[in-house]
Design a protein around this motif. Structure first.
Motif, PDB file in Angstrom:
ATOM      1  N   GLU A   1       1.771  17.873  12.753  1.00  0.00           N
ATOM      2  CA  GLU A   1       1.600  16.472  13.161  1.00  0.00           C
ATOM      3  C   GLU A   1       0.199  15.988  12.827  1.00  0.00           C
ATOM      4  O   GLU A   1       0.018  14.873  12.333  1.00  0.00           O
ATOM      5  CB  GLU A   1       1.884  16.327  14.657  1.00  0.00           C
ATOM      6  N   LEU A   2      -0.805  16.821  13.079  1.00  0.00           N
ATOM      7  CA  LEU A   2      -2.177  16.437  12.772  1.00  0.00           C
ATOM      8  C   LEU A   2      -2.368  16.225  11.278  1.00  0.00           C
ATOM      9  O   LEU A   2      -3.014  15.267  10.863  1.00  0.00           O
ATOM     10  CB  LEU A   2      -3.161  17.496  13.279  1.00  0.00           C
ATOM     11  N   ARG A   3      -1.834  17.134  10.472  1.00  0.00           N
ATOM     12  CA  ARG A   3      -1.951  16.978   9.022  1.00  0.00           C
ATOM     13  C   ARG A   3      -1.334  15.669   8.568  1.00  0.00           C
ATOM     14  O   ARG A   3      -1.901  14.955   7.743  1.00  0.00           O
ATOM     15  CB  ARG A   3      -1.278  18.148   8.305  1.00  0.00           C
ATOM     16  N   GLU A   4      -0.173  15.330   9.120  1.00  0.00           N
ATOM     17  CA  GLU A   4       0.501  14.093   8.740  1.00  0.00           C
ATOM     18  C   GLU A   4      -0.310  12.874   9.165  1.00  0.00           C
ATOM     19  O   GLU A   4      -0.434  11.911   8.413  1.00  0.00           O
ATOM     20  CB  GLU A   4       1.902  14.048   9.344  1.00  0.00           C
ATOM     21  N   ARG A   5      -0.873  12.912  10.355  1.00  0.00           N
ATOM     22  CA  ARG A   5      -1.680  11.782  10.828  1.00  0.00           C
ATOM     23  C   ARG A   5      -2.943  11.612   9.999  1.00  0.00           C
ATOM     24  O   ARG A   5      -3.348  10.500   9.684  1.00  0.00           O
ATOM     25  CB  ARG A   5      -2.045  11.964  12.298  1.00  0.00           C
ATOM     26  N   ILE A   6      -3.578  12.730   9.655  1.00  0.00           N
ATOM     27  CA  ILE A   6      -4.789  12.672   8.831  1.00  0.00           C
ATOM     28  C   ILE A   6      -4.458  12.115   7.449  1.00  0.00           C
ATOM     29  O   ILE A   6      -5.181  11.279   6.913  1.00  0.00           O
ATOM     30  CB  ILE A   6      -5.456  14.060   8.736  1.00  0.00           C
ATOM     31  N   LYS A   7      -3.363  12.568   6.869  1.00  0.00           N
ATOM     32  CA  LYS A   7      -2.943  12.085   5.558  1.00  0.00           C
ATOM     33  C   LYS A   7      -2.661  10.577   5.608  1.00  0.00           C
ATOM     34  O   LYS A   7      -3.077   9.834   4.716  1.00  0.00           O
ATOM     35  CB  LYS A   7      -1.687  12.844   5.115  1.00  0.00           C
ATOM     36  N   LYS A   8      -1.994  10.126   6.654  1.00  0.00           N
ATOM     37  CA  LYS A   8      -1.684   8.703   6.801  1.00  0.00           C
ATOM     38  C   LYS A   8      -2.970   7.886   6.964  1.00  0.00           C
ATOM     39  O   LYS A   8      -3.133   6.835   6.336  1.00  0.00           O
ATOM     40  CB  LYS A   8      -0.775   8.492   8.008  1.00  0.00           C
ATOM     41  N   ALA A   9      -3.885   8.377   7.799  1.00  0.00           N
ATOM     42  CA  ALA A   9      -5.147   7.670   8.011  1.00  0.00           C
ATOM     43  C   ALA A   9      -5.954   7.600   6.722  1.00  0.00           C
ATOM     44  O   ALA A   9      -6.554   6.565   6.408  1.00  0.00           O
ATOM     45  CB  ALA A   9      -5.952   8.353   9.113  1.00  0.00           C
ATOM     46  N   ARG A  10      -5.973   8.677   5.949  1.00  0.00           N
ATOM     47  CA  ARG A  10      -6.692   8.692   4.675  1.00  0.00           C
ATOM     48  C   ARG A  10      -6.099   7.659   3.725  1.00  0.00           C
ATOM     49  O   ARG A  10      -6.832   6.909   3.070  1.00  0.00           O
ATOM     50  CB  ARG A  10      -6.627  10.088   4.057  1.00  0.00           C
ATOM     51  N   HIS A  11      -4.783   7.591   3.663  1.00  0.00           N
ATOM     52  CA  HIS A  11      -4.108   6.616   2.802  1.00  0.00           C
ATOM     53  C   HIS A  11      -4.460   5.186   3.228  1.00  0.00           C
ATOM     54  O   HIS A  11      -4.758   4.330   2.389  1.00  0.00           O
ATOM     55  CB  HIS A  11      -2.593   6.832   2.844  1.00  0.00           C
ATOM     56  N   GLU A  12      -4.434   4.929   4.543  1.00  0.00           N
ATOM     57  CA  GLU A  12      -4.763   3.593   5.041  1.00  0.00           C
ATOM     58  C   GLU A  12      -6.207   3.224   4.731  1.00  0.00           C
ATOM     59  O   GLU A  12      -6.496   2.085   4.358  1.00  0.00           O
ATOM     60  CB  GLU A  12      -4.513   3.522   6.549  1.00  0.00           C
ATOM     61  N   MET A  13      -7.115   4.181   4.855  1.00  0.00           N
ATOM     62  CA  MET A  13      -8.521   3.912   4.543  1.00  0.00           C
ATOM     63  C   MET A  13      -8.711   3.614   3.060  1.00  0.00           C
ATOM     64  O   MET A  13      -9.468   2.709   2.697  1.00  0.00           O
ATOM     65  CB  MET A  13      -9.391   5.094   4.973  1.00  0.00           C
ATOM     66  N   MET A  14      -8.024   4.356   2.210  1.00  0.00           N
ATOM     67  CA  MET A  14      -8.112   4.104   0.768  1.00  0.00           C
ATOM     68  C   MET A  14      -7.575   2.712   0.437  1.00  0.00           C
ATOM     69  O   MET A  14      -8.141   2.004  -0.390  1.00  0.00           O
ATOM     70  CB  MET A  14      -7.349   5.171  -0.017  1.00  0.00           C
ATOM     71  N   GLN A  15      -6.504   2.301   1.093  1.00  0.00           N
ATOM     72  CA  GLN A  15      -5.934   0.983   0.868  1.00  0.00           C
ATOM     73  C   GLN A  15      -6.913  -0.107   1.288  1.00  0.00           C
ATOM     74  O   GLN A  15      -7.090  -1.097   0.587  1.00  0.00           O
ATOM     75  CB  GLN A  15      -4.607   0.824   1.632  1.00  0.00           C
ATOM     76  N   ILE A  16      -7.573   0.082   2.413  1.00  0.00           N
ATOM     77  CA  ILE A  16      -8.563  -0.883   2.879  1.00  0.00           C
ATOM     78  C   ILE A  16      -9.720  -0.975   1.896  1.00  0.00           C
ATOM     79  O   ILE A  16     -10.183  -2.076   1.570  1.00  0.00           O
ATOM     80  CB  ILE A  16      -9.060  -0.513   4.298  1.00  0.00           C
ATOM     81  N   GLU A  17     -10.196   0.165   1.409  1.00  0.00           N
ATOM     82  CA  GLU A  17     -11.281   0.161   0.434  1.00  0.00           C
ATOM     83  C   GLU A  17     -10.874  -0.560  -0.843  1.00  0.00           C
ATOM     84  O   GLU A  17     -11.661  -1.320  -1.418  1.00  0.00           O
ATOM     85  CB  GLU A  17     -11.722   1.590   0.119  1.00  0.00           C
ATOM     86  N   GLU A  18      -9.656  -0.355  -1.298  1.00  0.00           N
ATOM     87  CA  GLU A  18      -9.172  -1.051  -2.491  1.00  0.00           C
ATOM     88  C   GLU A  18      -9.097  -2.548  -2.241  1.00  0.00           C
ATOM     89  O   GLU A  18      -9.466  -3.349  -3.115  1.00  0.00           O
ATOM     90  CB  GLU A  18      -7.802  -0.514  -2.896  1.00  0.00           C
ATOM     91  N   ASP A  19      -8.627  -2.942  -1.068  1.00  0.00           N
ATOM     92  CA  ASP A  19      -8.557  -4.369  -0.730  1.00  0.00           C
ATOM     93  C   ASP A  19      -9.946  -4.988  -0.716  1.00  0.00           C
ATOM     94  O   ASP A  19     -10.158  -6.082  -1.259  1.00  0.00           O
ATOM     95  CB  ASP A  19      -7.892  -4.571   0.622  1.00  0.00           C
ATOM     96  N   ILE A  20     -10.911  -4.308  -0.112  1.00  0.00           N
ATOM     97  CA  ILE A  20     -12.280  -4.826  -0.055  1.00  0.00           C
ATOM     98  C   ILE A  20     -12.869  -4.921  -1.458  1.00  0.00           C
ATOM     99  O   ILE A  20     -13.520  -5.912  -1.797  1.00  0.00           O
ATOM    100  CB  ILE A  20     -13.155  -3.941   0.865  1.00  0.00           C
ATOM    101  N   ALA A  21     -12.629  -3.929  -2.282  1.00  0.00           N
ATOM    102  CA  ALA A  21     -13.141  -3.929  -3.652  1.00  0.00           C
ATOM    103  C   ALA A  21     -12.558  -5.092  -4.465  1.00  0.00           C
ATOM    104  O   ALA A  21     -13.221  -5.663  -5.322  1.00  0.00           O
ATOM    105  CB  ALA A  21     -12.842  -2.603  -4.337  1.00  0.00           C
ATOM    106  N   SER A  22     -11.311  -5.460  -4.179  1.00  0.00           N
ATOM    107  CA  SER A  22     -10.674  -6.537  -4.933  1.00  0.00           C
ATOM    108  C   SER A  22     -11.217  -7.919  -4.537  1.00  0.00           C
ATOM    109  O   SER A  22     -11.058  -8.874  -5.276  1.00  0.00           O
ATOM    110  CB  SER A  22      -9.158  -6.513  -4.739  1.00  0.00           C
ATOM    111  N   TRP A  23     -11.883  -8.029  -3.401  1.00  0.00           N
ATOM    112  CA  TRP A  23     -12.419  -9.304  -2.957  1.00  0.00           C
ATOM    113  C   TRP A  23     -13.634  -9.707  -3.787  1.00  0.00           C
ATOM    114  O   TRP A  23     -13.898 -10.887  -3.951  1.00  0.00           O
ATOM    115  CB  TRP A  23     -12.847  -9.271  -1.498  1.00  0.00           C
ATOM    116  N   GLY A  24     -14.391  -8.696  -4.255  1.00  0.00           N
ATOM    117  CA  GLY A  24     -15.683  -8.973  -4.869  1.00  0.00           C
ATOM    118  C   GLY A  24     -15.624  -9.194  -6.308  1.00  0.00           C
ATOM    119  O   GLY A  24     -16.145  -9.828  -7.056  1.00  0.00           O
TER     120      GLY A  24
END
Length: 62
Positions: free
Chosen positions: A39-62
């Motif tokens: 369960e922890l591995r799955e949650r960490i993987k999901k959180a990492r994916h969400e963080m990468m998506q946020i970083e991509e979204d922020i990068a696309s703004w600039g």
């Protein structure tokens, strides 16, 4: 089973089965520990994916 809230490691574990009544680590506890780790591995993987998506979204703004 008692987990440390920060590290999520098992602090105390006991079971009422025959092996547990002798203070041994039974398959019930081992199974629970494996489930927690999975369960922890799955949650960490999901959180990492969400963080990468946020970083991509922020990068696309600039």
């Amino acid at each position: 089973m008692i987990l440390d809230p920060l590290s999520l490691k098992v602090v105390k574990a006991n079971c009422s089965c025959e092996a547990g009544s002798f203070g041994k680590k039974c398959w019930h506890l081992k199974t629970l520990e494996q489930m927690i780790k999975k369960e922890l591995r799955e949650r960490i993987k999901k959180a990492r994916h969400e963080m990468m998506q946020i970083e991509e979204d922020i990068a696309s703004w600039g």
